[in-house]
Design an enzyme around this catalytic site. Structure first.
Site, mmCIF file in Angstrom:
data_model
loop_
_atom_site.group_PDB
_atom_site.id
_atom_site.type_symbol
_atom_site.label_atom_id
_atom_site.label_comp_id
_atom_site.label_asym_id
_atom_site.label_seq_id
_atom_site.Cartn_x
_atom_site.Cartn_y
_atom_site.Cartn_z
ATOM 1 N N LYS A 109 0.837 -1.196 0.000
ATOM 2 C CA LYS A 109 0.000 0.000 0.000
ATOM 3 C C LYS A 109 0.884 1.263 0.000
ATOM 4 O O LYS A 109 2.089 1.170 0.280
ATOM 5 C CB LYS A 109 -0.896 -0.015 1.239
ATOM 6 C CG LYS A 109 -0.122 0.001 2.536
ATOM 7 C CD LYS A 109 -0.998 -0.430 3.699
ATOM 8 C CE LYS A 109 -0.183 -0.440 4.982
ATOM 9 N NZ LYS A 109 -0.833 -1.256 6.023
ATOM 10 N N TYR A 134 16.553 29.745 8.068
ATOM 11 C CA TYR A 134 15.351 30.376 8.607
ATOM 12 C C TYR A 134 15.462 30.521 10.115
ATOM 13 O O TYR A 134 15.849 29.598 10.815
ATOM 14 C CB TYR A 134 14.113 29.537 8.272
ATOM 15 C CG TYR A 134 13.650 29.666 6.841
ATOM 16 C CD1 TYR A 134 13.563 30.906 6.216
ATOM 17 C CD2 TYR A 134 13.278 28.542 6.109
ATOM 18 C CE1 TYR A 134 13.120 31.025 4.914
ATOM 19 C CE2 TYR A 134 12.833 28.640 4.797
ATOM 20 C CZ TYR A 134 12.754 29.886 4.207
ATOM 21 O OH TYR A 134 12.311 29.995 2.915
#
Ligand SMILES: *Cc1c(COP(=O)(O)O)cnc(C)c1O
Length: 350
Positions: A42, A252
């Site tokens: 999956k 950042y």
């Protein structure tokens, strides 16, 4: 007609060791010699790519495949025409049932609603999920007696362990409940164990196991430690070199400040690729085994690393992103499942 030039290679890539993948499947198969070994593929084979994973698993000997969504069926089916595919979420609509009947894949029936829907659509072979205590999907023991469930033509009776990666009393509790279900509901095969469940031992193996995580290098239990190898090796290239002076701040929010002159490299991997911010301040990339610590925050598509340990590196050189799942989980605080499934699409271009 205009013909667009082919894209140049990306500055990040995922090396998939398909031999390790096949070896992991065989190792899990050897743990449960009396059971067939399936494969959970999956979520695009846990993010690694069905088109690369399926041929290796098929060649190793896997014949039973598990997906979560109907939309995942066709790609898997293309690699195992007419093969055994189970859709774990089961049908929600008559269209889902029609699709299952047309493709020959088996819905996993998780509720009396789904049982009735499947029968109303004409039915046929299906799997049934028993909820033995996870309270996610599945029928409770009393619901086994429901006429809609009794009417089903059951290939494989399933249940799913909630805490198999721990030495929890819940494992034996779920095993006992699953055995009650097996006694009450006839089926061609029985299947309980995921990867961790395989490590719990023979009592949990039944006729078919359903490993996912450990195929892809995850080690959920110590019993599996020496049997399972890393499969996914992400790498990223240096896209800029930078010489920092004392006082220079990086990234950042300026969470790193250089205290001395140092060489740093800007590297093309970031949270947009599944390398999440939680690695900030604790991660390191590697070159020939030398650790290159992250400086400051992971910032969108990039990280900055300390090159003091590898001063010879230049733009275009490739760095390894340490991604042995047990160790990476400890270092990052993410689960092994999250680490493997979040690797971004841009890594697959190579
Ligand atoms: C995903 C899944 C598996 C595989 O579990 P792993 O822990 O990844 O080995 C097995 N069974 C079910 C029902 C699943 O949803």
């Amino acid at each position: 007609m205009r013909s667009d030039p082919a894209s140049p290679p990306a500055a990040l890539r995922l090396k998939l060791d398909t031999q390790a993948l096949a070896a992991n499947w065989r190792a899990l198969d050897a743990f449960a010699p009396d059971a067939a070994t399936g494969a959970a593929v999956k979520a695009n084979a846990y993010g690694l790519g069905v088109h690369k994973v399926m041929p290796a698993l098929r060649e190793a000997g896997a014949r039973d495949f598990f997906v979560a969504h109907w939309g995942e069926v066709n790609e898997v089916l293309a690699h195992t025409p007419g093969g055994s595919i189970s859709v774990l979420h089961g049908p929600l609509t008559a269209d889902d049932c029609a699709f299952a009947r047309a493709t020959g894949v088996r819905p996993v029936i998780n509720s009396t609603f789904q049982a009735q829907l499947w029968t109303d659509a004409g039915g046929g072979p299906c799997d049934v999920m028993i909820d033995s205590g996870i309270n996610r999907l599945g029928l409770s023991l009393p619901q086994i007696g429901d006429p809609a469930v009794r009417a089903l033509q059951i290939d494989t009776l399933l249940s799913h362990l909630a805490s198999a990666d721990e030495d929890s009393a819940q494992n034996a509790e779920q095993l006992a409940i699953f055995k009650q279900a097996c006694a009450a509901l006839p089926a061609r095969r029985r299947s309980l164990a995921n990867s961790a469940g395989i490590g719990l031992g023979e009592a949990y193996h039944f006729d078919l196991t359903r490993p996912g995580l450990s195929l892809y290098g995850g080690v959920p239990r110590p019993e599996l430690t020496n049997a399972i190898c890393q499969v996914a090796y992400p790498q990223a290239a240096i896209i800029q070199l930078r010489d920092l002076s004392p006082g220079d701040r990086v990234g950042y929010n300026a969470t790193f400040t250089a205290t001395r002159a140092m060489r740093a490299a800007v590297v093309s991997i970031g949270y947009a690729d599944g390398y999440l911010r939680c690695w900030s301040g604790r991660g390191a990339l590697q070159s020939k085994g030398r650790a290159l610590p992250l400086l400051g925050r992971v910032s969108m598509d990039m990280v900055v690393v300390d090159l003091v340990a590898a001063p010879e590196l230049r733009e275009g050189d490739w760095l390894d992103i340490p991604y042995a799942l047990p160790q990476a989980a400890m270092a990052s605080g993410l689960s092994q499942y999250e680490l493997i499934t979040i690797l971004g699409r841009r890594l697959h271009q190579s």
